[in-house]
Write an enzyme that holds these catalytic residues in place. Structure first.
Site, mmCIF file in Angstrom:
data_model
loop_
_atom_site.group_PDB
_atom_site.id
_atom_site.type_symbol
_atom_site.label_atom_id
_atom_site.label_comp_id
_atom_site.label_asym_id
_atom_site.label_seq_id
_atom_site.Cartn_x
_atom_site.Cartn_y
_atom_site.Cartn_z
ATOM 1 C CE1 TYR A 104 -4.286 -1.584 1.075
ATOM 2 C CE2 TYR A 104 -2.748 -3.160 2.022
ATOM 3 C CZ TYR A 104 -4.030 -2.827 1.615
ATOM 4 O OH TYR A 104 -5.041 -3.738 1.737
ATOM 5 C CE1 TYR A 143 -1.802 -6.590 4.264
ATOM 6 C CE2 TYR A 143 -2.764 -6.404 2.073
ATOM 7 C CZ TYR A 143 -2.858 -6.238 3.444
ATOM 8 O OH TYR A 143 -4.002 -5.731 3.982
ATOM 9 N NE ARG A 153 -6.360 -10.181 5.672
ATOM 10 C CZ ARG A 153 -7.350 -9.387 5.266
ATOM 11 N NH1 ARG A 153 -7.218 -8.085 5.248
ATOM 12 N NH2 ARG A 153 -8.505 -9.892 4.890
ATOM 13 C CG HIS A 156 -8.000 -7.593 0.955
ATOM 14 N ND1 HIS A 156 -6.836 -8.184 1.386
ATOM 15 C CD2 HIS A 156 -8.017 -6.349 1.502
ATOM 16 C CE1 HIS A 156 -6.183 -7.338 2.167
ATOM 17 N NE2 HIS A 156 -6.866 -6.204 2.250
ATOM 18 C CG HIS A 158 -9.562 -2.360 2.186
ATOM 19 N ND1 HIS A 158 -9.801 -2.784 3.476
ATOM 20 C CD2 HIS A 158 -8.290 -2.725 1.905
ATOM 21 C CE1 HIS A 158 -8.714 -3.376 3.949
ATOM 22 N NE2 HIS A 158 -7.782 -3.355 3.013
#
Lengths: 237, 207
Positions: A104, A143, A153, A156, A158
């Site tokens: 991110y 990640y 995780r 995905h 959000h």
């Protein structure tokens, strides 16, 4: 003329506040029972943010920089519906995600995977009159995180949605079909009911897939809200 | 008229509400992006020049079960204006000013937040009752698998005594919902700390 009601039972698929396998819930979940309250004007109304909030290009995360981001290009589309399957038009969807390497741009993300100068991972889109939305992006990478040893995780995206009232507000995550990390992810598995959990997995769709360009996924959001028994109204057709 | 014709499309056949998941730790660059220099559509200062009501500040900390400040929370507020009108509500309750009544804020590296708004008026409650001035609050954070919902009420407000929602809260816990008032220069400041867990845990609602 009809009005919308919000049965509490409809939220039975939601995760609990305390899900000990997800370590961050242990000190952040309320320990006392929630107080159940009736739905007053304060809950039945909600902020209205529609088409004026988005700009050209907000729904194409692959064209927000000079060059194109690395990764597998995807199109995600679907509808926002209420519990009766009625479209929720003109409602704002905000979305954010990691890049293809699982990183991110957030300042606190420490994962030693590369940032992509051509990818921010932030998008906005407003549903049309039929409740439809569509955006273009790249598939986010998995990640690692520090919840437990060797924790990863699943990929995905959000999402944050408003809908028509304070009670329809939804923040959630959309997953991709067949992810091998599903059995190991305490956030995904915080939803006890398998059917409810599977509602967070997008469906690969060859019809949505654009030849020579992008893989297509279908994903519908269902917000709280049912139509109450229609009221008698001579002007209603 | 069939539902399909009414909405111009075939209704879906959903098998249930989409479950909630945590907002996680990395939402700021889209939901509260002021530190990222990108366009922000929500604000923690929601006073408009034409807003009806007395300008106030609401400040506090978000605190976890160890008494530590939470530095990655997001708060949303939803409220009526000073006349008790909600933006976008049915005409008899709606306002026609630019005041939208919705604000969003992250917390800083100390867990501190501050909203600037107007003090809301009274709004109708269930069964012909009237509610005391209040603000609905949504709390999102890493570790919160779904939104927490609480309300800010105001110290010194006589209507608190007859508020139908406060009446549902055990007496010994009501103080957690009442923001303390003080003056700072020309500002009226209300302090509202949100304790997610433990001693003096904030009352959270299910609706």
């Amino acid at each position: 003329m009809s009005r919308t009601i919000y049965p509490r039972e409809s939220l039975s698929g939601d995760p609990p506040y305390l899900h000990a396998d997800y370590a961050s819930t242990r000190k952040r979940s309320p320990s006392k029972p929630l107080v159940i309250i009736p739905h007053t004007l304060s809950e039945l109304t909600g902020p209205v943010y529609g088409h004026e909030t988005v700009q050209e290009g907000d729904n194409d995360l692959t064209r927000q920089h000079l060059g194109e981001p690395l990764g597998e290009r995807i199109v995600v589309t679907g509808r926002v519906l209420d519990e009766d399957g009625r479209p929720v038009p003109n409602t704002l969807i905000e979305l954010w995600q990691a890049n293809a390497a699982g990183r991110y741009i957030h300042v606190r993300d420490q994962h030693p995977a590369p940032l992509d100068p051509n990818f921010t991972g932030a998008g906005r889109v407003v549903t049309d009159s039929e409740g439809r939305y569509r955006f273009t992006s790249i598939k986010p990478g998995a990640y690692p995180w520090r919840n437990h040893p060797n924790a990863w995780r699943p990929a995905h995206i959000h999402f944050s949605l408003f809908g028509p009232s304070f009670l329809t507000r939804l923040v959630t995550q959309m997953y991709f079909p067949g992810d091998p990390l599903f059995p190991f992810d305490p956030i995904f598995n915080s939803i006890a009911d398998e059917r409810a959990r599977n509602r967070l997995i997008a469906r690969f769709d060859i019809e949505t897939t654009e030849p020579e360009w992008a893989l297509g996924y279908q994903f519908d959001f269902v917000l709280r809200g049912r139509n109450a028994t229609p009221l008698e109204d001579p002007h209603d057709d | 008229m069939t539902e399909a014709r009414r909405y111009g499309v075939q209704p879906g056949n959903p098998d249930g509400v989409t479950p909630s998941q945590t907002v996680g730790p990395f939402f700021a660059y889209v939901l509260t992006p002021h530190e990222y220099g990108t366009r922000e559509i929500f604000s923690k200062d929601i006073v408009t020049p034409d807003a009806v009501g007395h300008p106030i500040r609401i400040e506090g900390y978000v605190i976890d079960g160890d008494g530590e400040p939470i530095i990655d929370a997001m708060l949303e507020i939803w409220q009526a204006d000073g006349d008790g009108r909600y933006a976008g509500a049915a005409p008899q309750h709606g306002a026609n000013t630019a005041f939208k009544g919705f604000g969003r804020s992250d917390v800083d590296s100390n867990g501190f937040f501050a909203f600037r708004t107007v003090k809301p008026g009274q709004v109708p409650g269930p069964d012909g009752t009237t509610q005391a001035p209040h603000i609905n609050v949504g709390v999102f954070a890493r570790g919160l698998l779904k939104r927490l919902f609480t309300r800010i009420y105001f110290q010194g407000e006589p209507a608190n005594a007859t508020d139908p929602i406060l009446a549902l809260v055990p007496k010994e816990r009501r103080h957690t919902l009442i923001a303390a008032r003080r003056s700072r220069g020309d500002d009226t400041v209300y302090t509202f700390n949100i304790r997610l867990q433990g001693e003096d845990e904030t009352v959270f609602f299910e609706a």
